[in-house]
Design a protein around this motif. Structure first.
Motif, PDB file in Angstrom:
ATOM      1  N   ASP A  44     -20.713   1.356  18.906  1.00  0.00           N
ATOM      2  CA  ASP A  44     -20.031   2.162  17.667  1.00  0.00           C
ATOM      3  C   ASP A  44     -20.031   3.646  17.981  1.00  0.00           C
ATOM      4  OD1 ASP A  44     -19.191  -0.012  15.990  1.00  0.00           O
ATOM      5  OD2 ASP A  44     -20.913   0.213  14.891  1.00  0.00           O
ATOM      6  N   GLY A  49     -20.372   5.146  25.128  1.00  0.00           N
ATOM      7  CA  GLY A  49     -19.145   4.172  25.750  1.00  0.00           C
ATOM      8  C   GLY A  49     -18.095   3.988  24.921  1.00  0.00           C
ATOM      9  N   THR A  52     -12.928   5.238  21.546  1.00  0.00           N
ATOM     10  CA  THR A  52     -11.695   5.401  20.844  1.00  0.00           C
ATOM     11  C   THR A  52     -12.478   5.682  19.267  1.00  0.00           C
ATOM     12  OG1 THR A  52     -12.002   3.072  20.367  1.00  0.00           O
ATOM     13  CG2 THR A  52     -10.075   3.885  21.884  1.00  0.00           C
ATOM     14  N   ILE A  53     -13.620   6.105  19.238  1.00  0.00           N
ATOM     15  CA  ILE A  53     -14.178   6.146  17.826  1.00  0.00           C
ATOM     16  C   ILE A  53     -14.666   7.405  18.134  1.00  0.00           C
ATOM     17  CG2 ILE A  53     -16.550   5.766  18.289  1.00  0.00           C
ATOM     18  CD1 ILE A  53     -15.758   3.966  15.287  1.00  0.00           C
ATOM     19  N   TYR A 311     -14.070   0.326   8.652  1.00  0.00           N
ATOM     20  CA  TYR A 311     -15.624   0.486   9.307  1.00  0.00           C
ATOM     21  C   TYR A 311     -15.504   1.745  10.012  1.00  0.00           C
ATOM     22  CZ  TYR A 311     -19.561  -0.436  11.827  1.00  0.00           C
ATOM     23  OH  TYR A 311     -20.798  -0.549  12.705  1.00  0.00           O
TER      24      TYR A 311
HETATM   25  C1  LIG Z   1     -15.270   1.341  19.427  1.00  0.00           C
HETATM   26  O1  LIG Z   1     -15.891   0.836  17.937  1.00  0.00           O
HETATM   27  C2  LIG Z   1     -14.966   0.233  17.302  1.00  0.00           C
HETATM   28  C3  LIG Z   1     -15.532   0.096  15.983  1.00  0.00           C
HETATM   29  O2  LIG Z   1     -16.917  -0.746  15.752  1.00  0.00           O
HETATM   30  C4  LIG Z   1     -14.627  -1.143  17.996  1.00  0.00           C
HETATM   31  O3  LIG Z   1     -13.671  -1.945  17.101  1.00  0.00           O
HETATM   32  C5  LIG Z   1     -14.100  -0.782  19.157  1.00  0.00           C
HETATM   33  O4  LIG Z   1     -13.866  -2.200  20.056  1.00  0.00           O
HETATM   34  C6  LIG Z   1     -14.982   0.133  19.998  1.00  0.00           C
HETATM   35  N1  LIG Z   1     -14.270   0.510  21.245  1.00  0.00           N
HETATM   36  C7  LIG Z   1     -14.922   0.430  22.340  1.00  0.00           C
HETATM   37  C8  LIG Z   1     -14.163   0.788  23.626  1.00  0.00           C
HETATM   38  O5  LIG Z   1     -16.157   0.029  22.525  1.00  0.00           O
END
Ligand SMILES: *[C@@H]1O[C@H](CO)[C@@H](O)[C@H](O)[C@H]1NC(C)=O
Length: 602
Positions: A44, A49, A52-53, A311
């Motif tokens: 997260d 890594g 997108t967050i 979330y």
């Molecule tokens: C980034 O975190 C979100 C929220 O938990 C998750 O849904 C998403 O798959 C994650 N992306 C990566 C590239 O790890």
């Protein structure tokens, strides 16, 4: 004032003055700001890594400090993981590793919790003259025998100041949310009380039909018993919001039930106030966030802003809060003598994809003691005055390492009990390239599910799984049928021979090793079995019944009793269930209720 007193006072002033000039003594010891997020997955976080967050503030801590890539929680659930974190020892040693159905404390008015005999790093630092504070979640009990004895309370465990949730956020804190872990326990209790009622009804009918000759007095007694039974067993579940969702300032309940809308802001405010009012002296702040546990926050400033639903919004809000705390440290000029630490208590909760919790490439999640996703968490240290910027440490480290690290930095040299953690400074500063954790034991409740071994002569990290959870529905990565995976019984598979992986080459734990593809296979099993036997020799024997630690595949022989006999099990039903006389309450019990209009001191 007598002349001798005056003289010693003058001496003290002189010494303090000298300290200031040379920078030695008290003033060379750092402050600590330890930040723990609830249920956050390693996947997260941006700097672990996730592209997108947005977690720029956590990423900044990593950029300016040291990032641990193999940082391991001692347990995959809140209560035991936090106990181990605070005491530097596996939760089994403090009686907080459950061998039964309930793996965490469920009621604030249960009598289980961190025993008064335990020593936390806060208690150690307090003895060293630090001012210590906990802002946020505790989840390690409050009372033992009467309301207000506060035997498990943070104030008794080394924290001068406490503001926050003596329990935790959980779904029942917001009406209309799905029920948490308690659902099936509630079901059992409801059935029990119904059974009682049915039995009574039968008696009454039989008496009415003249088939039974019992006195009216007996029937009245039975009625009272049933009513009492229903009340004691079932009623607590109807008022969970009031019983569990409360805010305390030190020993006082200041809000009941808690108000979600303003909670995050108040907690941040408290954390910032604690730092600024203690800026002139060594302090420890443990900032234990309510984010990103469910129920999720819905703050207007963050709602709908992330790419990952509610979330994601909560993760980004949490990151913002951490940025604010960092800003407070920096703007007070404390950065160079403050060690900041960021972590999560265990892996993300993957059973409900709507709510989130992402453990990246790692298998499993919250509640799974063996799989990497349950226990590998983010771990970042920032201390510009002392630690290099941008270093990454890939060695195995544990949340239990905080205790000895803090002791070391606070110049606490007094003899202490044997710990399961190790001082991290050699790794963080780059003086050492090898972790002192040759072995780590991965518990699920009181059951040993897996062991990791980093042989001294190579970089491989072998993980031996004796027991793994059975995913349900099959083929998924979790146990959505049961909210989360259970540690024992029909819900797990025992492996003989154990499953073995090399985390260095197979971090996703998807290619089990065998004697055919790993020449050290037999050696790995033998060395780990030996280590387990030695480890068991150091465990408390008291509350463990046979079979509590899975015996089968481990060739350690009969469990030898360790030096710490008779640690009371804090997770028995007797300690877990609601006891009205222990219920923290503002107002006159059972009419509890108040709103927090108080302000942080100073
Ligand atoms: C980034 O975190 C979100 C929220 O938990 C998750 O849904 C998403 O798959 C994650 N992306 C990566 C590239 O790890």
């Amino acid at each position: 004032m007598r002349p001798t007193r005056l003289a010693s006072l003058a001496l003290l002033v002189l010494m303090l003055g000298v300290d200031e000039v040379t920078g030695l003594g008290l003033d060379s010891r750092p402050n600590f700001v330890l930040i723990m997020v609830d249920d956050l997955g390693i996947g997260d976080v941006g700097c672990y890594g996730n592209h997108t967050i947005r977690t720029p503030n956590i990423d900044r801590l990593a950029l300016e400090g040291v990032k641990l890539s193999q940082h391991i929680a001692a347990a995959p659930l809140c209560t035991p993981s936090r106990a181990a974190f605070l005491t530097g020892r596996y939760a089994l040693r403090s009686g907080l590793a459950s061998s039964g159905r309930v793996p965490v404390l469920l009621f604030l008015a249960g009598s289980g919790g961190l025993p008064p005999t335990e020593t936390t790093f806060a208690k150690r630092l307090q003895k060293q003259g630090y001012t210590t504070g906990l802002v946020g979640k505790w989840h390690l009990g409050v009372n033992c025998v009467s309301r207000g004895d506060h035997c498990h309370h943070p104030n008794q465990h080394g924290f001068h100041y406490f503001y926050g949730l003596p329990f935790t956020l959980f779904n029942n804190c917001v009406p209309g949310q799905p029920v948490d872990v308690l659902a099936d326990v509630e079901q059992v209790l409801r059935s029990l009380s119904q059974l009682l009622g049915l039995a009574l009804l039968t008696l009454v009918c039989l008496r009415a039909l003249g088939l039974l000759s019992v006195s009216v007095g007996l029937l009245v007694a039975l009625t009272c018993l049933t009513a009492g039974g229903v009340a004691v067993w079932y009623v607590p579940f109807c008022f969970l919001q009031t019983w569990n969702c409360i805010v305390m300032r030190n020993q006082e309940v200041v809000e009941q039930p808690l108000v979600m809308e303003t909670l995050a802001e108040r907690m941040l405010n408290e954390a910032q106030h604690f730092i600024s009012r203690n800026a002139h002296q060594p302090f420890l702040l443990f900032f234990s966030l309510a984010h990103v546990h469910t129920p999720l926050f819905n703050s207007p400033a963050f709602a709908g802003k992330s790419h990952h639903g509610v979330y994601g919004d909560n993760v980004e809000e949490m990151d913002w809060i951490i940025g604010q705390v960092t800003e407070t440290v920096d703007s007070l000029g404390l950065a160079n003598n403050t060690m900041m630490y960021f972590t999560s208590d265990h892996g993300g909760h993957i059973e409900d994809p709507q709510r989130g919790g992402w453990n990246g490439i790692y298998k499993g999640g919250k509640a799974m003691g063996g799989w990497e996703g349950g226990i590998r968490v983010p771990g970042i240290f920032r201390w510009p005055g002392r630690l290099p910027a941008g270093r990454v440490v890939d060695q195995p480290t544990s949340l239990m390492d905080l205790y000895p690290t803090l002791r070391h930095l606070a110049q606490d040299t007094e003899a202490d009990r044997p710990l399961d953690g190790h001082d991290l400074m050699p790794l963080l500063e780059g003086r050492s390239r090898r972790s002192e954790h040759q072995f780590m034991f991965h518990y699920c409740g009181s059951y040993l599910h897996a062991v990791r071994w980093q042989p001294p002569d190579c970089d491989s990290v072998f993980k031996v799984h004796y027991v793994t959870p059975i995913f349900s529905p099959a083929g998924t990565g979790g146990c959505s049928d049961q909210e989360f995976c259970s540690c024992y019984g029909d819900h797990v598979t025992s492996h003989d021979p154990p499953l073995v992986y090399d985390l260095l080459h197979d971090p996703t734990e998807s290619r089990p090793l065998s004697p055919a593809n790993e020449r050290r296979f037999a050696e790995v099993l033998r060395r780990v079995d030996e280590a387990v036997a030695v480890h068991r020799g150091t465990l408390p024997g008291g509350h463990l019944t046979e079979g509590t630690l899975n015996e089968g595949p481990v060739t350690g022989g009969p469990r030898t009793k360790g030096p710490e006999h008779g640690v009371p099990n804090q997770m028995s039903w007797d300690h877990i269930l609601w006891k009205p006389w222990l219920q923290p309450c503002c107002g006159t019990f059972p009419f509890c209720g108040c709103q927090d209009n108080s302000r942080p001191p100073g």
